[in-house]
Design a protein around this motif. Sequence first.
Motif, short mmCIF file in Angstrom:
data_model
loop_
_atom_site.label_atom_id
_atom_site.label_comp_id
_atom_site.label_asym_id
_atom_site.label_seq_id
_atom_site.Cartn_x
_atom_site.Cartn_y
_atom_site.Cartn_z
N GLU A 138 39.02 50.69 103.82
CA GLU A 138 39.04 51.90 103.05
C GLU A 138 38.49 53.07 104.19
N THR A 142 40.70 56.66 105.19
CA THR A 142 40.16 58.20 105.33
C THR A 142 40.26 58.80 106.80
N VAL A 293 32.50 62.51 105.06
CA VAL A 293 32.41 61.97 103.60
C VAL A 293 32.55 63.09 102.62
N GLY A 294 33.37 64.19 103.01
CA GLY A 294 33.72 65.17 102.12
C GLY A 294 32.72 66.43 102.06
N PHE A 299 37.52 65.75 104.31
CA PHE A 299 36.85 64.56 104.32
C PHE A 299 36.10 64.23 105.61
N GLU A 303 38.74 67.71 110.44
CA GLU A 303 39.98 68.18 109.92
C GLU A 303 40.11 69.57 109.64
N LEU A 359 33.32 55.91 99.59
CA LEU A 359 34.66 56.41 100.35
C LEU A 359 35.63 56.52 99.28
N ALA A 360 35.86 55.49 98.38
CA ALA A 360 37.01 55.48 97.26
C ALA A 360 36.85 56.74 96.48
N ARG A 363 37.58 60.08 97.71
CA ARG A 363 38.93 60.07 98.16
C ARG A 363 39.66 60.23 96.82
N GLU A 364 39.49 59.36 95.78
CA GLU A 364 40.36 59.25 94.58
C GLU A 364 39.85 60.44 93.67
N LYS A 366 38.98 63.45 94.78
CA LYS A 366 39.13 64.93 95.61
C LYS A 366 37.76 65.49 95.72
#
Length: 496
Positions: A138, A142, A293-294, A299, A303, A359-360, A363-364, A366
């Motif tokens: 996972e 990311t 982690v966002g 994330f 980035e 994390l999931a 991510r899922e 948003k």
Amino acid sequence: MAVTESAPAVAPAARAQDPTDDGAHDGTYDATRDGTRAAAHQDGKGSYESILRRQSQRESAARTYARSLPIVPVRARGLTIEGADGRRYLDCLSGAGTLALGHNHPVVLEAIRKVLDSGAPLHVLDLATPVKDAFTSELFATLPGELADNARIQFCGPAGTDAVEAALKLVRTATGRDGLLAFTGAYHGMTAGALSASGGATDVRVTRLPYPQKYRCPFGVGGDRGAELAARWTETLLDDPKSGVPAPAGMIVEAVQGEGGVLPAPDDWMRRMRRITADRSVPLVVDEVQTGVGRTGAFWAVEHSGVVPDVMVLSKAIGGSLPLAVIVYRSELDAWEPGAHAGTFRGNQLAMAAGTATLAYVRENKLAERAGILGARILGRLQGLAAAHPCVGDVRGRGLMIGVELVDPEAAGPDDPVPPAAPALALAVQQECLARGLIVELGGRHSAVVRLLPPLTLTDEQATAVLDRFADALAAAERAHTPAKGVPRTAPGPSH
């Protein structure tokens, strides 16, 4: 106090309810629904006053948060903490950025229960397990693709500072060099090596470079020009054979300085640092312990600039509220011998399960994108607040990593580009916030930056409540610190 609406307001929430009730995001929660509230059991030893007194008597003088936040948490869910005194608080500290989903999020609790109920070993050193494999998969999903496709991961001791130590050891081993490039205002942890790369250290092996600031630019110009001068200084220092700085083992940098005062690095400057280091074969280490982690609206904070570092240092939110720290790095740097960096508690199975779920979920759902949108709205409203309060020198941040720098405009000299910091006022604002049920932290060079690190699950309604309480606290503290006409100003007390 009503907040000025000269800036975009946070969008109204669909539900109208107590903002301390996190039922909307995290399952129904009402701390008053059962008859066993901790406040009903304040009978001497169990009272929160007694607990605080015993803490003061037993714990070391190094304790920090407990000094400015004298509360005894007994329940928590999402944004909300309930203290043993029965009061509820909106937590905008979030474990110093650890709690991406807030307190006790259902997906995190379910992941932990699943491991506990499975009979799986909880302590495995660095052995392979299905839980670790799921976490690694996972996490790699990311990462920036260019790094994930050619990465190795080292599980470290459970704190971010040990991951920093591992990163420094790694680049020194891989390059055969010893020196390090770090930045003014940096914070990388509390162990010896991490402290040596942080802003208050004196380790001569670490060369200090100027970190760009818009508000308090070290070159007095700010903006793009200030960032350009900072980059040029770095480049000149490395290329000058008489600079006294030999080729370093690596450069370590935060994409947003947190403890340094919530200072986002300009994206062009970050790209420049990547070019400077790549052209000179200097590994670039990016510390994402607090920004990951966002938190910043992406994330990973790198980035925003498109930078792909050689090493990423990760902790805090990756463990889903439990202790976990890793470094991820290009496989070409993997020059360690077996056991070169070890630790008894590298295999925290509960943290890996909680981290995978976190994390999931981020991510899922948003949540990074959500943090960027909501953070921009909050910054807009705070900037409107600043227009009505001269003591607010600067409002800055990225995503849900926000800072408000407080200053003393009356103490500014004629040659001062900006007013001096006001740590006593910032401390008063923090205390007034706590009195109104809002937990915030202070940071910056002089502890004069009020920091907001709410969970990424923050709702629009909760954001409005946070801002309303902060505005009221700011007004109260400002009134208390504004001397009446003819009354001399007193010197500020020491900041914590």
